[in-house]
Design a protein around this motif. Structure first.
Motif, PDB file in Angstrom:
ATOM      1  N   ILE A  81       0.765  -1.120   0.192  1.00 49.16           N
ATOM      2  CA  ILE A  81       0.214   0.052  -0.068  1.00 49.16           C
ATOM      3  C   ILE A  81       0.664   1.149  -0.111  1.00 49.16           C
ATOM      4  O   ILE A  81       0.687   2.345  -0.846  1.00 49.16           O
ATOM      5  N   LEU A  82       1.856   1.312   0.844  1.00 49.16           N
ATOM      6  CA  LEU A  82       2.737   2.505   0.986  1.00 49.16           C
ATOM      7  C   LEU A  82       3.596   2.563  -0.385  1.00 49.16           C
ATOM      8  O   LEU A  82       3.753   3.962  -0.769  1.00 49.16           O
ATOM      9  N   LEU A  83       3.902   1.614  -1.032  1.00 45.68           N
ATOM     10  CA  LEU A  83       4.634   1.435  -2.214  1.00 45.68           C
ATOM     11  C   LEU A  83       3.702   2.038  -3.096  1.00 45.68           C
ATOM     12  O   LEU A  83       4.255   2.738  -4.184  1.00 45.68           O
ATOM     13  N   GLY A  84       2.369   1.610  -3.405  1.00 40.71           N
ATOM     14  CA  GLY A  84       1.740   1.981  -4.387  1.00 40.71           C
ATOM     15  C   GLY A  84       1.373   3.543  -4.449  1.00 40.71           C
ATOM     16  O   GLY A  84       1.317   4.132  -5.469  1.00 40.71           O
ATOM     17  N   ILE A  85       1.246   4.047  -3.144  1.00 42.30           N
ATOM     18  CA  ILE A  85       0.810   5.439  -3.050  1.00 42.30           C
ATOM     19  C   ILE A  85       2.172   6.369  -3.677  1.00 42.30           C
ATOM     20  O   ILE A  85       2.017   7.288  -3.954  1.00 42.30           O
ATOM     21  N   ALA A  86       3.283   5.803  -3.124  1.00 40.45           N
ATOM     22  CA  ALA A  86       4.810   6.213  -3.411  1.00 40.45           C
ATOM     23  C   ALA A  86       4.870   6.379  -4.794  1.00 40.45           C
ATOM     24  O   ALA A  86       5.120   7.172  -5.764  1.00 40.45           O
ATOM     25  N   LEU A  87       4.516   5.192  -5.580  1.00 40.30           N
ATOM     26  CA  LEU A  87       4.655   4.952  -7.098  1.00 40.30           C
ATOM     27  C   LEU A  87       3.652   6.046  -7.913  1.00 40.30           C
ATOM     28  O   LEU A  87       4.037   6.730  -8.768  1.00 40.30           O
ATOM     29  N   ALA A  88       2.441   6.621  -6.963  1.00 38.87           N
ATOM     30  CA  ALA A  88       1.484   7.563  -7.704  1.00 38.87           C
ATOM     31  C   ALA A  88       2.039   9.091  -7.535  1.00 38.87           C
ATOM     32  O   ALA A  88       1.684   9.570  -8.656  1.00 38.87           O
ATOM     33  N   VAL A  89       2.721   9.184  -6.737  1.00 38.65           N
ATOM     34  CA  VAL A  89       3.309  10.383  -6.357  1.00 38.65           C
ATOM     35  C   VAL A  89       4.566  10.691  -7.180  1.00 38.65           C
ATOM     36  O   VAL A  89       4.808  11.897  -7.581  1.00 38.65           O
ATOM     37  N   THR A  90       5.346   9.822  -7.586  1.00 40.13           N
ATOM     38  CA  THR A  90       6.414   9.892  -7.946  1.00 40.13           C
ATOM     39  C   THR A  90       6.718  10.913  -9.667  1.00 40.13           C
ATOM     40  O   THR A  90       7.271  11.211  -9.782  1.00 40.13           O
ATOM     41  N   PRO A  91       5.552  10.213 -10.592  1.00 36.35           N
ATOM     42  CA  PRO A  91       5.606  10.723 -11.814  1.00 36.35           C
ATOM     43  C   PRO A  91       5.465  12.497 -11.584  1.00 36.35           C
ATOM     44  O   PRO A  91       6.428  13.337 -12.423  1.00 36.35           O
ATOM     45  N   ALA A  92       4.608  13.061 -10.619  1.00 40.01           N
ATOM     46  CA  ALA A  92       4.475  14.375 -10.509  1.00 40.01           C
ATOM     47  C   ALA A  92       5.646  15.028  -9.815  1.00 40.01           C
ATOM     48  O   ALA A  92       6.226  15.829 -10.026  1.00 40.01           O
ATOM     49  N   PHE A  93       6.238  14.317  -8.995  1.00 39.04           N
ATOM     50  CA  PHE A  93       7.517  14.674  -8.403  1.00 39.04           C
ATOM     51  C   PHE A  93       8.883  15.046  -9.191  1.00 39.04           C
ATOM     52  O   PHE A  93       9.462  15.746  -9.100  1.00 39.04           O
ATOM     53  N   LYS A  94       8.709  13.798 -10.088  1.00 43.98           N
ATOM     54  CA  LYS A  94       9.858  13.901 -10.867  1.00 43.98           C
ATOM     55  C   LYS A  94       9.581  15.054 -11.879  1.00 43.98           C
ATOM     56  O   LYS A  94      10.703  15.717 -12.662  1.00 43.98           O
ATOM     57  N   MET A  95       8.406  15.517 -12.167  1.00 38.14           N
ATOM     58  CA  MET A  95       7.963  16.710 -13.126  1.00 38.14           C
ATOM     59  C   MET A  95       8.222  18.063 -11.951  1.00 38.14           C
ATOM     60  O   MET A  95       8.056  19.074 -12.629  1.00 38.14           O
ATOM     61  N   HIS A  96       8.701  17.955 -10.897  1.00 38.36           N
ATOM     62  CA  HIS A  96       8.499  18.993 -10.076  1.00 38.36           C
ATOM     63  C   HIS A  96       7.405  19.913  -9.794  1.00 38.36           C
ATOM     64  O   HIS A  96       7.206  20.998  -9.534  1.00 38.36           O
ATOM     65  N   THR A 294       3.625   9.813   4.260  1.00 43.34           N
ATOM     66  CA  THR A 294       4.786   8.934   4.173  1.00 43.34           C
ATOM     67  C   THR A 294       5.527   8.600   2.958  1.00 43.34           C
ATOM     68  O   THR A 294       6.639   8.621   2.758  1.00 43.34           O
ATOM     69  N   ALA A 295       4.341   8.560   1.909  1.00 44.08           N
ATOM     70  CA  ALA A 295       5.005   8.325   0.593  1.00 44.08           C
ATOM     71  C   ALA A 295       5.798   9.369  -0.099  1.00 44.08           C
ATOM     72  O   ALA A 295       6.708   8.952  -0.914  1.00 44.08           O
ATOM     73  N   VAL A 296       5.567  10.456   0.401  1.00 48.29           N
ATOM     74  CA  VAL A 296       6.374  11.618  -0.193  1.00 48.29           C
ATOM     75  C   VAL A 296       7.999  11.113   0.425  1.00 48.29           C
ATOM     76  O   VAL A 296       8.971  11.559  -0.625  1.00 48.29           O
ATOM     77  N   MET A 297       8.324  10.863   1.421  1.00 45.80           N
ATOM     78  CA  MET A 297       9.685  10.503   1.960  1.00 45.80           C
ATOM     79  C   MET A 297      10.054   9.317   1.400  1.00 45.80           C
ATOM     80  O   MET A 297      11.325   9.360   0.712  1.00 45.80           O
ATOM     81  N   VAL A 298       9.091   8.400   0.992  1.00 48.69           N
ATOM     82  CA  VAL A 298       9.715   6.989   0.251  1.00 48.69           C
ATOM     83  C   VAL A 298      10.075   7.520  -1.148  1.00 48.69           C
ATOM     84  O   VAL A 298      11.224   7.180  -1.552  1.00 48.69           O
ATOM     85  N   SER A 299       9.362   8.188  -1.655  1.00 47.75           N
ATOM     86  CA  SER A 299       9.666   8.644  -3.229  1.00 47.75           C
ATOM     87  C   SER A 299      11.245   9.466  -3.135  1.00 47.75           C
ATOM     88  O   SER A 299      12.064   9.175  -4.002  1.00 47.75           O
ATOM     89  N   TRP A 300      11.103  10.354  -2.128  1.00 48.92           N
ATOM     90  CA  TRP A 300      12.266  11.491  -2.229  1.00 48.92           C
ATOM     91  C   TRP A 300      13.580  10.535  -1.899  1.00 48.92           C
ATOM     92  O   TRP A 300      14.518  10.883  -2.491  1.00 48.92           O
ATOM     93  N   MET A 301      13.565   9.538  -0.693  1.00 48.80           N
ATOM     94  CA  MET A 301      14.759   9.023  -0.277  1.00 48.80           C
ATOM     95  C   MET A 301      15.074   7.982  -1.441  1.00 48.80           C
ATOM     96  O   MET A 301      16.354   7.629  -1.810  1.00 48.80           O
ATOM     97  N   ALA A 302      14.231   7.341  -2.287  1.00 45.12           N
ATOM     98  CA  ALA A 302      14.637   6.712  -3.321  1.00 45.12           C
ATOM     99  C   ALA A 302      15.072   7.111  -4.816  1.00 45.12           C
ATOM    100  O   ALA A 302      15.371   6.853  -5.813  1.00 45.12           O
ATOM    101  N   LYS A 303      15.110   8.549  -4.729  1.00 45.24           N
ATOM    102  CA  LYS A 303      15.686   9.645  -5.896  1.00 45.24           C
ATOM    103  C   LYS A 303      14.730   9.197  -7.063  1.00 45.24           C
ATOM    104  O   LYS A 303      14.913   9.273  -8.367  1.00 45.24           O
ATOM    105  N   PHE A 304      13.306   8.922  -6.826  1.00 49.78           N
ATOM    106  CA  PHE A 304      12.269   8.869  -7.814  1.00 49.78           C
ATOM    107  C   PHE A 304      12.445   7.550  -8.412  1.00 49.78           C
ATOM    108  O   PHE A 304      11.850   7.381  -9.534  1.00 49.78           O
TER     109      PHE A 304
END
Length: 369
Positions: A81-96, A294-304
């Motif tokens: 579940i946490l990974l799924g949410i992190a995957l969701a926000v990652t494309p947007a974060f990578k786009m800044h 929390t997913a924000v931290m997951v995505s950021w720590m993994a460098k997207f």
């Protein structure tokens, strides 16, 4: 002024410079050293504050996450579940595009799922109810992602505040309909939904935990390929580097922003479907449990990077599950477990500084000169 600044710089014993490149093994060695140092600090804090044996604390943390087969499955499900949410926000974060609204996007997807389960349970066959749940949850999440993206693309609104405020709207909508479905006419429909008939309950694959794990595993591979090997992924990366450059290259920035946020919201809506239809079979305003943040931290720590996100998600879920076990086993306040978690995360996040930058001693620099 300039001469004074030069003189002050010469008097410094050390200075910080950005690393041009660092081997991957060295970066992971720094991260590993940070984790070991964090465990040592946690051990010291544990002895000073509680008098407990740190080894017993660490053993309990591991037992809380993987001590039995059921605990292991629950940990894996929470990871999914946490990974799924992190995957969701990652494309947007990578786009800044700073999407802080995953909490609301998941919740609105869960609300749409709940609406289908309650309103269609006696009107359609189970298979059609589940199909409607899938469509409704994805559409609701996509809408919650579309709105801030549209306003950002057209009027350059602040996406951080917009997506954050959308969380509160989703929470209040869920709270309103929970009351509507509970009293007076609903009379208990929002407890365990359709407990007698199990209409709208997602089918089990092997066991009750496996469905979400399999779906998120597939989603991880899809997002990795999407971001790294597709035209859309390339456009996201270019927009993230510079919107002006993207425009010069012929990329329609507004379209990319809206498309990417619709994707992020749709994936969050799908996670809402899993939470309501596959795991909890009910809806509460706290069903997401802060994992959208929390997913924000997951995505950021993994460098997207979606693959690295598997490990960062596992780390946070492991610490969370272990923290709960510490509280119950040693009769300690849950805040103590949060302190240990905070220390470990502080060292892990801090290690990124030493991966990006290096500290140079002034004497060694003068010898090289």
């Amino acid at each position: 002024m300039w001469e004074e600044a030069v003189q002050m710089n010469k008097q410094k014993r050390f200075y910080i410079s950005k690393r041009t490149d660092i081997p991957r093994y060295q970066a992971w060695a720094i991260r590993g050293a940070a984790i070991l140092l964090a465990l040592v600090v946690c051990a010291i804090v544990t002895m000073l504050m509680t008098g407990e044996n740190p080894i017993s604390i660490y053993t309990t943390i591991f037992y809380g996450a993987f001590g039995t087969a059921r605990r292991t499955w629950v940990t894996a499900q929470d990871l999914a579940i946490l990974l799924g949410i992190a995957l969701a926000v990652t494309p947007a974060f990578k786009m800044h595009f700073w999407n802080i609204g995953a909490e609301g996007q998941v919740l609105i997807g869960g609300l749409a799922t709940t609406a289908c389960m309650i309103c269609l349970s006696d009107k359609l066959p189970n298979a059609l109810v589940i199909l409607c749940m899938v469509i409704a949850s994805i559409a609701a999440g996509a809408l919650w992602g579309f709105l801030p993206a549209f306003f950002k693309a057209k009027w350059n609104t602040n996406e951080t505040l917009f997506t954050l405020m959308m969380n509160y709207i989703a929470t209040q909508l869920a709270a309103y309909y929970i009351i509507v479905w509970e009293v007076p006419k609903g009379a208990g429909k929002i407890g365990i939904i359709n407990q007698g008939t199990e209409v709208g309950w997602l089918p089990e694959i092997g066991n009750q935990y496996l469905l979400s794990i399999v779906l998120v595993a597939i989603l991880t591979g899809v997002i990795y390929i999407y971001l790294n090997y597709s035209k859309h992924g390339y456009e996201i990366a270019v927009v993230g580097e510079s919107q002006r450059t993207a425009s010069y290259a012929g990329i329609k920035v507004d379209r990319v922003i809206i498309r990417t946020m619709v994707l992020s919201g749709a994936i969050c809506g799908l996670i809402g479907l899993l939470l309501v239809g596959g795991i909890n079979h009910t809806l509460t305003t706290t069903i997401v449990g802060g994992q959208g943040f929390t997913a924000v931290m997951v995505s950021w720590m993994a460098k997207f990077n979606p693959i690295i996100m598997v490990f960062t998600s596992l780390l946070l879920v492991f610490l969370s599950r272990g923290a709960s076990e510490i509280s119950s086993t040693f009769s300690l306040n849950h805040s103590f477990a949060d302190i240990l978690t905070g220390i470990i995360l502080f060292f892990i996040i801090g290690s990124e500084f030493f991966i990006t930058y290096k500290i140079n001693l002034r004497k060694s620099a003068e010898k090289e000169a």
